[in-house]
Design a protein around this motif. Sequence first.
Motif, PDB file in Angstrom:
ATOM      1  N   GLY A  69     122.487 -66.095 -20.771  1.00  0.00           N
ATOM      2  CA  GLY A  69     121.794 -66.109 -22.049  1.00  0.00           C
ATOM      3  C   GLY A  69     120.467 -65.376 -21.954  1.00  0.00           C
ATOM      4  O   GLY A  69     119.796 -65.393 -20.904  1.00  0.00           O
ATOM      5  N   SER A 367     126.920 -68.810 -23.770  1.00  0.00           N
ATOM      6  CA  SER A 367     127.445 -68.644 -25.126  1.00  0.00           C
ATOM      7  C   SER A 367     128.589 -69.590 -25.453  1.00  0.00           C
ATOM      8  O   SER A 367     129.000 -69.691 -26.611  1.00  0.00           O
ATOM      9  CB  SER A 367     127.918 -67.197 -25.327  1.00  0.00           C
ATOM     10  OG  SER A 367     128.953 -66.897 -24.408  1.00  0.00           O
ATOM     11  N   GLU A 368     129.119 -70.294 -24.459  1.00  0.00           N
ATOM     12  CA  GLU A 368     130.307 -71.116 -24.682  1.00  0.00           C
ATOM     13  C   GLU A 368     129.946 -72.572 -24.948  1.00  0.00           C
ATOM     14  O   GLU A 368     129.052 -73.134 -24.320  1.00  0.00           O
ATOM     15  CB  GLU A 368     131.247 -71.035 -23.477  1.00  0.00           C
ATOM     16  CG  GLU A 368     131.867 -69.660 -23.290  1.00  0.00           C
ATOM     17  CD  GLU A 368     132.975 -69.667 -22.272  1.00  0.00           C
ATOM     18  OE1 GLU A 368     133.621 -70.727 -22.089  1.00  0.00           O
ATOM     19  OE2 GLU A 368     133.209 -68.619 -21.648  1.00  0.00           O
TER      20      GLU A 368
END
Length: 385
Positions: A69, A367-368
């Motif tokens: 990130g 992002s998950e």
Amino acid sequence: MDRLTNTVRPYAWGSTTAIPELLGVEPTGEPQAEMWMGAHPGAPSRIDRGTGEQALSDTIAADPEGELGAAAVAKFGPQLPFLLKILAAGAPLSLQVHPDLAQAAEGFADEEARGIPVDAGHRNYKDANHKPELICALTPFDGLCGFRPPLEAADLLSGLDVDSLKPYVDLLHAHPEEAALREVLTAVLTADREEMAATVAEAAAAAERLGGPYAPYAPLAHHYPGDPGVIAAMLLNHVRLQPGEAMYLGAGIPHAYLDGLGVEIMANSDNVLRCGLTPKHVDVPELLKIVRFEPADPNVLRPEGNGEEVYETPIDEFRLSRYDLAPGAAPTGVPAGAPQILLCTAGSPQVGNEKLAPGESVFVPASERVELSGSGTVFRATVVL
């Protein structure tokens, strides 16, 4: 989300049974001390995204912002800033301290300038980072952490009735607290080795005979006969963590793990200055610059919160929390936005579409978003942004 393949480190102090029992496999007969989860270059976890196994460190290096990130990269750089471990102590680890960030940077720069090889046995600073740690007990876990008040340490030493300890007892009574602890630790670590070995043997025999508050110290001399660290350890608080309790270890706090199984998380660093209970190099002058000679109660932590129970610490490189999942409960969402490792320590929880057994873990890119379901205990390691 990636299932991790992790390396077990066979250090001599490791338990031969604790990690195999957690994993549900047969012991090898050899010590199994630590299972590493993360991207530390010494033993990075491995993942397989369909093209064969590769080191998690290489995956992150190929796309730092995609894996960690943008916010984490901006704050910590393009690397995972923590290392998660399962630690199984079958014998006492070395008595040690870690530098703060400024001390680590200064010490590393100095040793680099002097051309000391980074793998040299007498090198103190392997990198320029600090190494705060948190250990959370999975079984009853014994350790040493921080100095006792000097008068309490004096009473403990005096109770052994060993003549060669009496000068240390007098020092602990005669000075202000910080000066007393500094003088006694210095005297213990710089004493004549043969004389100290005799003192250690006599003190250990007395501790074994007396038991009670002395019981944690008697075994130290069996593992490290004659080691000045046996006496130094008596200046420290003995701590017994119950399962679920944790202990935070900041810079300059002398500590040692003695026995038990736990989940450990730390900033990515190898900087250790040893005080004793080790055959390795002890740099007394450098050690004395790092140790904080302040008596303090051990910082025993219990997790706080509903659903996600957090072990609060004062640093940002890591954040450890725990989910206890009850059978039949609704799925629990795990926050996204930062890199994280999820580790199962009990039961058979479902993490996304992966069912984990004890000792199994996954890496979740920033992002998950994943959900936890089923039953069991899952530890979450991430960062503070």
